[in-house]
Scaffold this motif. Sequence first.
Motif, PDB file in Angstrom:
ATOM      1  N   ALA A   1      32.166  69.661 -42.137  1.00 13.56           N
ATOM      2  CA  ALA A   1      30.983  69.921 -42.959  1.00 13.56           C
ATOM      3  C   ALA A   1      30.017  68.736 -42.900  1.00 13.56           C
ATOM      4  O   ALA A   1      28.785  68.925 -42.888  1.00 13.56           O
ATOM      5  CB  ALA A   1      31.397  70.196 -44.403  1.00 13.56           C
ATOM      6  N   TYR A   2      30.566  67.526 -42.835  1.00 14.00           N
ATOM      7  CA  TYR A   2      29.709  66.345 -42.747  1.00 14.00           C
ATOM      8  C   TYR A   2      28.974  66.332 -41.403  1.00 14.00           C
ATOM      9  O   TYR A   2      27.764  66.058 -41.336  1.00 14.00           O
ATOM     10  CB  TYR A   2      30.528  65.065 -42.916  1.00 14.00           C
TER      11      TYR A   2
ATOM     12  N   ASP B   1      28.260  68.867 -39.536  1.00 15.27           N
ATOM     13  CA  ASP B   1      27.255  69.939 -39.554  1.00 15.27           C
ATOM     14  C   ASP B   1      25.980  69.472 -40.247  1.00 15.27           C
ATOM     15  O   ASP B   1      24.862  69.768 -39.788  1.00 15.27           O
ATOM     16  CB  ASP B   1      27.809  71.175 -40.284  1.00 15.27           C
ATOM     17  N   SER B   2      26.123  68.736 -41.348  1.00 19.32           N
ATOM     18  CA  SER B   2      24.955  68.282 -42.102  1.00 19.32           C
ATOM     19  C   SER B   2      24.155  67.247 -41.307  1.00 19.32           C
ATOM     20  O   SER B   2      22.929  67.227 -41.343  1.00 19.32           O
ATOM     21  CB  SER B   2      25.381  67.699 -43.454  1.00 19.32           C
TER      22      SER B   2
ATOM     23  N   TRP C   1      29.572  72.315 -34.373  1.00 22.27           N
ATOM     24  CA  TRP C   1      28.214  71.844 -34.650  1.00 22.27           C
ATOM     25  C   TRP C   1      27.332  71.917 -33.409  1.00 22.27           C
ATOM     26  O   TRP C   1      26.094  71.895 -33.514  1.00 22.27           O
ATOM     27  CB  TRP C   1      28.250  70.413 -35.181  1.00 22.27           C
TER      28      TRP C   1
END
Length: 445
Positions: A301-302, A304-305, A338
């Motif tokens: 998730a990190y 992806d951000s 990603w």
Amino acid sequence: MMTSAVGGCHCASFLTTHLYSINMKRNIFITMISLVASLPFTPAFVNAAPGKNTPKRSTLTESLLILRNAWVLDVNKGKFLVGKDVVVRGDKIIKVGKAPRKLDRAKVLDLTGSYIIPGLIDAHVHVTAHRSNNMENTYKHLEYFLRHGITAVRDAGGDGASLLKAQTEIREGRKLGPDVYFSSFMAGDLYYNRGQGLRKEPYSPWEQRLVPGDDLDKAIASAKACGATGVKLYHSFDKDFLPDVVKAAKRHDLKVWGHTMMYPAKPVEVIKAGVQVLSHVSMLETMKTDTLFYRRTTPAAYKDSVIAKLDITEFCREMKAHHAILDATLCVSEKDKWVFPLAKRVHQQGVKIVAGTDQIVDLKRPYPRLVDELDYYIKEAGFTPAEAIRSATIVGAEVLGEEKNRGTIKAGKKADLLVLKNNPLLNIRALEKIEIVIKSGKIVK
């Protein structure tokens, strides 16, 4: 790409038969002239003066292959043309449209309900080892590609001697496989030696170390002499030296291929240096400095951000301004999810993307990874099926510098064709089930 003399008969039945024969010959002659008029070139015998060296008229048809009444893909328009014939003479397409109904010594295939597309191009493969290459394995891999519809490949870094041998034997018909195009692999001293002089054995024309002060014209000339189509610039080039290498390659008419990141030259610097094809969309991650991003334990998730905030505007603008092509290679990044939205953003900004897998062949697979690559383009990167096929045909041909000779179904182009049972514009997985492979005008499968 005729009459026999008959004498001594004056009956009405002979006259009727004789007139019928004349009409039939006239119709055949008119049919032949119509075909000649439709060709993109004039056969040699048309303007030749009569004599012992004049080819016979039968040479026009003796090597004809007619694919009749199929759906034929217009790659540029992204749609199928209904009920078309494709006429092949030798290794070239000579007509797309309607062929004459009868031609002597022509092989005719009725393909009603089938779909014809150009042969596929995998623009990033590796079919040889760098050293101690096993030619038996190389030929197995190349034959696998061809039987699954890949009629041309670009090897992005391997044993040039082996690749030249494969290229030559395939072109001369002694081995079965796609047309092979390959690069001379080039990198700086840091890549090879880390500044410690680790590399002792001599370099070869297809694997070279380049540093400032080298005779670049000599290096590039040796690459071209070994049969390379282009140079693969891999690593350890900075923004000051890289343009010199690129200019030298272009002076010798070699294509310039390379990594998106040259370590230290950054992606935008690579484009501005004139590199024509940049490999690996994943390398755009280097445009942002974030040490946490590269840790294996960092949550997805990190990552992806971080990628979502990555500004690729300048990269895409420069790619389009320089008419550069991105070799995305999504297959090698399928575990790093990603990468997919990043490729989608690049595509949405209008950058031209080619299909390449960067995969070693798995002979046990029922279809090549190129099909997966195209499926990722559609499902993950926002391509239409037509755009995906274009990336593996005409865009691939551009990467090779062969867009005038392959990549679309058009008179004058090489007859590398696939016949499919189902419509790939509805489901790209139709490429898994190929009915016929035609390479250089000859039926392979």
